[in-house]
Design a protein around this motif. Structure first.
Motif, mmCIF file in Angstrom:
data_model
loop_
_atom_site.group_PDB
_atom_site.id
_atom_site.type_symbol
_atom_site.label_atom_id
_atom_site.label_comp_id
_atom_site.label_asym_id
_atom_site.label_seq_id
_atom_site.Cartn_x
_atom_site.Cartn_y
_atom_site.Cartn_z
ATOM 1 N N MET A 1 0.832 -1.201 0.000
ATOM 2 C CA MET A 1 0.000 0.000 0.000
ATOM 3 C C MET A 1 0.867 1.251 0.000
ATOM 4 O O MET A 1 0.545 2.235 -0.635
ATOM 5 C CB MET A 1 -0.907 -0.042 1.241
ATOM 6 N N ARG A 2 2.024 1.224 0.767
ATOM 7 C CA ARG A 2 2.888 2.408 0.802
ATOM 8 C C ARG A 2 3.462 2.683 -0.584
ATOM 9 O O ARG A 2 3.599 3.820 -0.991
ATOM 10 C CB ARG A 2 4.023 2.196 1.817
ATOM 11 N N LYS A 3 3.763 1.590 -1.295
ATOM 12 C CA LYS A 3 4.325 1.707 -2.634
ATOM 13 C C LYS A 3 3.361 2.467 -3.549
ATOM 14 O O LYS A 3 3.763 3.347 -4.285
ATOM 15 C CB LYS A 3 4.578 0.304 -3.191
ATOM 16 N N THR A 4 2.051 2.112 -3.460
ATOM 17 C CA THR A 4 1.048 2.767 -4.297
ATOM 18 C C THR A 4 0.998 4.252 -3.996
ATOM 19 O O THR A 4 0.919 5.081 -4.899
ATOM 20 C CB THR A 4 -0.344 2.158 -4.033
ATOM 21 N N LYS A 5 1.073 4.590 -2.686
ATOM 22 C CA LYS A 5 1.007 6.002 -2.302
ATOM 23 C C LYS A 5 2.199 6.764 -2.872
ATOM 24 O O LYS A 5 2.043 7.858 -3.413
ATOM 25 C CB LYS A 5 0.979 6.123 -0.776
#
Lengths: 328, 289
Positions: A1-5
């Motif tokens: 999820m952090r990667k997407t952000k």
């Protein structure tokens, strides 16, 4: 999820610095692309979340464009014009929704298509709206940001108005899709009878979804008129209603980011085929291949590819491990 | 008298062409469950191909009707290819994908015609002996309009005869009612699908050929035609040929009369009639609830 952000922030930065690095023609294209993204995203909200296939979405887009054109000509500021355009499209969407939501499935699609056609013909024949020639010379008033004036009649400055509005709108749509409203709509899409037996007023929720979609369709259209400087009835033609459908399909109907990826891909194809003299023919071929071979769109295909690559990497690694074991 | 007769003849002419297009569309929907967005493009192609064979080469009455027929057969063959190579692969997919696939074909045909014939309007002049008027009740009415009405009636009769008095018609009706059952009774349903699709496309192309001398030929004319045909099909009740007939006459004549007295309403009547009828009967005039 952090990667997407992180990826989202990176994409946002790319969009933000683009007009400083690229020339004005590129910025103009990018503006059009952003509008297309919002148009497709507003369609996707009813099509994917609520499962209502409206084939008349261009009506909201066009009404938004005409409303902002008229307000800007009267000297209203750009953001008020955008907001009121959205509100006008919302009101029309409630009328069309009231008439169409009695039917479902393909009848619903045909009814929305026909009523959008009525709106198109009315605007086409209203001489106060310029009839066939539309409204030319739409120039936005300079924007006053805390005493600092920005001349948004220039496309390279107006770009930031579009960027701000589109990102805000997409954020709201993202929030709504994942809110309890979004969950209700999905359950209505899956089984409207069961949902209504749970005590949920199905039609009311569908009207709300149709209104939200209409509102943002209108916002997308309202951004178009100051960019192009002229607005014609062709903005409401029914082929225009098929546009968000195509974009969402090419991008990937099952992903929230389908419209973004789809609009990019569509625009690239559009640029390649622009001077061929038969752009429609190539668009048709691309669309047909997509439907037949990649029904999950670009996002679906890339997901399949990444999972395939991951799998093959894993099998390679395990292969090495086994080799090492063998040596040991 | 002429204020009644002229719009009536115009309306009936419009209805005859609309019926031919809508009958094919509704037949295809009834049996194959395909919303064929490309239907109007086959009408447009029918007009262009007739014009291509006719203009400057065989500009006689026989030539006109011969080439309407020849064009329709060629276009029906294109429809055959479309059914086999595209639609057949998608019958199990979502209706939405089917709409997109047929829309893709619409774009391909429109783009192809634009590339070959250009995007400026072309015309097909009527042979002199057809380009006259005949007198009915002291009012001169274009002969070709009367001819279209007569052909429309003939097509209607042939379709009615086929559906009610031939084996093919019985099988088509059976397949429309219950595909699995028809299949298990030994009917080759996939082959039947192809036949129905070919009949539908033939009717569309034939209507296009008849339409050619009365309109300006433009690559995007199919788009407007297909919406009007959809309105007729939906008002009549999806999949119902008799419904399509009633709707075509009702809408064609109403549109013609209103357009005659209130010109600004031409074309809009279509949608208003549709909205009113669907609000009263959401399943269409003769549709099943």
């Amino acid at each position: 999820m952090r990667k997407t952000k992180l990826l989202l922030i990176f994409i946002f930065l790319l969009f933000f610095v683009a007009p400083f690095v690229m020339n004005n023609a590129f910025t103009f294209r990018l503006s059009g692309l952003l509008i297309l993204i919002l148009f497709a995203a507003s369609f996707q909200f009813i099509a994917r979340t609520a499962g209502m296939f409206s084939l008349g979405h261009a009506a909201f887009y066009g009404i938004g464009a005409y409303t902002s054109a008229l307000l800007i000509q009267k000297g209203y500021s750009i953001f008020l014009a955008i907001l009121l355009a959205g509100v006008t499209a919302f009101i029309i969407s409630q009328i069309i929704g009231y008439l169409c939501l009695k039917s479902t499935g393909i009848y619903f699609a045909m009814l929305t298509l026909s009523l959008a056609q009525v709106v198109y013909l009315i605007i086409y024949r209203t001489s106060a709206l310029g009839g066939q020639d539309g409204i030319p010379g739409i120039l936005a008033k300079p924007l006053n940001i805390f005493g600092w004036e920005l001349d948004i009649s220039r496309p390279e400055n107006y770009y930031f108005v579009i960027l701000f509005t589109v990102i805000l709108s997409i954020a709201i749509l993202y929030y709504l899709t994942n809110s309890s409203l979004g969950h209700f709509l999905r359950s209505i899409r899956e089984n409207s009878v069961r949902t209504s037996s749970l005590g949920i007023h199905v039609k009311r929720y569908q009207m709300v979804a149709f209104g939200i979609s209409g509102f943002f369709g209108g916002v997308a259209g309202s951004l178009l008129s100051p960019l192009e400087g002229i607005i014609t009835p062709e903005t409401l033609a029914w082929t225009q209603s098929a546009l968000p459908l195509i974009i969402v399909l090419i991008g990937g109907i099952n992903s929230f980011w389908g419209p973004v990826v789809g609009a990019f891909t569509f625009e690239i194809f559009h640029l390649i085929t622009l001077n061929s003299g038969a752009a429609n023919m190539y668009l048709g071929i691309i669309l047909l291949v997509t439907v037949l071979v990649f029904p999950s769109g670009v996002i679906g295909v890339s997901k399949q590819l990444t999972s395939l690559i991951k799998k093959s990497m894993r099998s390679k690694n395990t292969g090495k491990a086994e080799e090492l074991k063998g040596v040991g | 008298m002429d204020v009644v007769l002229l719009p009536l003849v115009n309306g009936l002419t419009q209805a005859a062409v609309l019926f031919m297009i809508a009958a094919g569309l509704t037949l295809i929907y009834g049996v194959l469950h395909v919303i064929n967005f490309a239907h109007g493009s086959f009408v447009m192609l029918g007009s262009y191909l007739t014009m291509f064979f006719f203009v400057g080469k065989f500009e006689t009455v026989t030539g006109l009707f011969l080439f309407i027929f020849v064009s329709s057969i060629i276009i029906a063959l294109i429809g055959w290819a479309m059914e086999v190579f595209v639609l057949r692969k998608m019958y199990k997919a979502d209706e939405f994908y089917m709409v997109l696939a047929t829309y893709a074909i619409l774009l391909m045909i429109e783009g192809g015609v634009e590339k070959y014939w250009g995007s400026s309007p072309l015309s097909l002049p009527l042979p002199a002996s057809l380009n006259t008027t005949i007198s009915i009740l002291g009012i001169s009415v274009p002969l070709f309009s009367i001819l279209i009405c007569v052909i429309g009636l003939a097509v209607m009769f042939l379709l009615w005869y086929m559906m009610n008095h031939t084996n093919l018609g019985k099988i088509i009706r059976a397949a429309a009612a219950d595909q699995t059952m028809t299949n298990s009774l030994g009917v080759n349903v996939p082959a039947l699908f192809t036949v129905v699709f070919i009949i539908g496309i033939f009717l569309a192309a034939f209507a296009g050929g008849l339409l050619a001398p009365t309109v300006a030929l433009l690559p995007n004319m199919g788009v407007n035609i297909v919406i009007q045909a959809f309105v007729v099909v939906v008002v009549g009740g999806l999949g119902n040929i008799n419904g399509a007939l009633i709707a075509a006459v009702l809408i064609g004549v109403l549109d013609s009369f209103l357009g005659f007295y209130v010109p600004v309403l031409t074309g809009i009547t279509f949608y208003i009639v549709m909205a009113i009828i669907l609000m009263i009967r959401p399943q269409g005039l003769l549709g099943k609830a």
